[in-house]
Design an enzyme around this catalytic site. Structure first.
Site, PDB file in Angstrom:
ATOM      1  CE1 TYR A   4     -10.616   0.533  15.254  1.00 49.40           C
ATOM      2  CE2 TYR A   4      -8.328   0.721  15.592  1.00 49.40           C
ATOM      3  CZ  TYR A   4      -9.439   0.272  15.042  1.00 49.40           C
ATOM      4  OH  TYR A   4      -9.188  -0.895  14.296  1.00 49.40           O
ATOM      5  CD  GLN A   5      -4.507   2.629  18.443  1.00 49.92           C
ATOM      6  OE1 GLN A   5      -4.829   1.426  18.134  1.00 49.92           O
ATOM      7  NE2 GLN A   5      -3.780   3.517  17.804  1.00 49.92           N
ATOM      8  CD  GLN A  11      -0.970  -0.896   3.602  1.00 48.06           C
ATOM      9  OE1 GLN A  11      -2.147  -0.895   3.456  1.00 48.06           O
ATOM     10  NE2 GLN A  11      -0.339  -1.521   4.771  1.00 48.06           N
ATOM     11  CG  ASP A  30      -1.972 -13.541   4.769  1.00 43.97           C
ATOM     12  OD1 ASP A  30      -2.798 -12.598   4.685  1.00 43.97           O
ATOM     13  OD2 ASP A  30      -2.486 -14.675   4.650  1.00 43.97           O
ATOM     14  N   GLY A  31      -2.103 -12.566   7.927  1.00 42.41           N
ATOM     15  CA  GLY A  31      -2.793 -12.834   9.237  1.00 42.41           C
ATOM     16  C   GLY A  31      -3.625 -14.357   9.071  1.00 42.41           C
ATOM     17  CG  ASP A  58      -5.892  -2.264  14.931  1.00 41.04           C
ATOM     18  OD1 ASP A  58      -6.626  -1.623  14.370  1.00 41.04           O
ATOM     19  OD2 ASP A  58      -4.755  -1.567  15.288  1.00 41.04           O
ATOM     20  CG  ASP A  78     -11.511   0.968   5.480  1.00 42.00           C
ATOM     21  OD1 ASP A  78     -12.244   0.925   6.696  1.00 42.00           O
ATOM     22  OD2 ASP A  78     -11.203   2.278   5.200  1.00 42.00           O
ATOM     23  CE1 TYR A 102      -9.447   5.757  12.049  1.00 40.64           C
ATOM     24  CE2 TYR A 102     -10.773   4.512  13.574  1.00 40.64           C
ATOM     25  CZ  TYR A 102      -9.525   4.584  12.867  1.00 40.64           C
ATOM     26  OH  TYR A 102      -8.481   4.111  13.433  1.00 40.64           O
TER      27      TYR A 102
END
Ligand code: JFQ
Length: 310
Positions: free
Chosen positions: A82-83, A52, A158-159, A177, A180, A246
């Site tokens: 958020y966190q 990205q 990669d998760g 976490d 989008d 956001y």
């Protein structure tokens, strides 16, 4: 008000303030027809990773801002909301969490929050993009401080692949976490991913995933809820909170627990965070009242999300 002869013209009145040079505007097909803008003081970093575009800029009113593929990930001013919520909603809902996995979260902010729990022994994080970690350490030290905890092990990768290799029942809690669901995080919103999480959790373990905005993404949320109801045999609840930078100013979280273990009542936290974490600095956003309030939904959202149980 000044009038114009051509009422049907598409030309904007001057007073509208169209998007101006020197401002960042967040434009995406995920929030068509709107764009939140921040005034840019200075661009601090621009890079392209294998996954990205990565940008950091100094804004006039929200401090430094991290942007991935044109979308705001965090600002210094409101990242606490958020966190803290994505971490403490799940971790204060189970007694004595010990093993925690974070998927995504390469800025380190969720790690910072997880490390407030003295009971936690091991924190794994799987982030796909090393550049996000490096940039966070360079420009957001108060967020990336989470990496300093000796209980943290960073896995770059990669998760989905990471979860496939995890022995069954390893974790008490998983926090997703993610960015989008377009770009590198797409798979993290799909059913096979939730199935892998359920397998990686012990019975009665909990997961909290970033679950978008009730104002913009009811279709995405509906899909997540439907998948989670099939996969997680314990509780399935949607919570939300406010994050001004956001899209639409709010963000949601999907909280689920696996079956076969102690029941989890997400709306009534059993493991208060406030006292034990003081040595790490005061919480800025999360508290027990906000925890409970986060599960109260506007009627239009409740109709779709809570149509069956919980
Ligand atoms: C920051 N730790 C993760 N999470 C960022 N549209 C997402 C960023 C993009 C937003 C939704 C949340």
């Amino acid at each position: 008000m000044a009038s114009t002869n051509n009422a049907a013209s598409n030309q904007l009145p001057e007073s509208f303030g169209a998007v101006i040079p020197g401002w960042f505007s967040e434009i995406s097909p995920l929030w068509p027809g709107e764009a939140h803008s921040l005034k840019v003081e200075k661009i601090l970093f621009q890079g392209k990773s294998d996954f990205q575009n990565v940008v950091v800029f100094e804004s006039s009113t929200y401090g430094k801002v991290l942007v991935l593929d044109g979308v705001i990930q965090l600002t210094e001013r409101d990242e606490c909301a958020y966190q803290e919520m994505i971490t403490h909603l799940p971790l204060s809902s189970i007694p004595r969490p010990q093993r925690v996995l974070v998927i995504g979260g390469g800025d380190g902010g969720v790690l910072r929050e997880v490390s407030r729990y003295a009971s936690v022994e091991k924190i794994d994080i799987c982030e796909i993009d090393r550049m996000v970690v490096d940039v966070a350490k360079q420009f957001f030290p108060k967020v990336a401080v989470g990496f300093d905890d000796p209980r943290v092990t960073l896995h770059i990768g990669d998760g989905v692949a990471f979860l496939k290799a995890v022995p069954e029942g390893t974790y008490d809690a998983v926090i997703v976490d993610s960015s989008d669901p377009i770009g590198p995080a797409r798979d993290l919103f799909e059913k096979p991913f939730f199935e892998l999480i359920a397998k990686a959790l012990r019975p009665g373990g909990v997961v909290c995933t970033q679950a978008e905005s009730i104002w913009l993404h009811m279709n995405i949320i509906q899909g997540i809820v439907a998948n989670c109801r099939q996969v997680f045999k314990g509780s399935v609840n949607y919570a939300w909170t406010t994050v001004p930078t956001y899209p639409s100013g709010v963000i949601g979280f999907m909280l689920c627990s696996t079956g076969g273990g102690p029941a989890v009542d997400f709306k009534n936290p059993v493991n208060p965070i406030d006292a034990e974490s003081e040595s790490k600095g005061a919480l800025k956003f999360y508290n027990a009242e906000l925890h409970r309030a986060a599960f109260c939904l506007p009627s239009f959202a409740r109709e779709v999300i809570d149509c069956k149980v919980n």
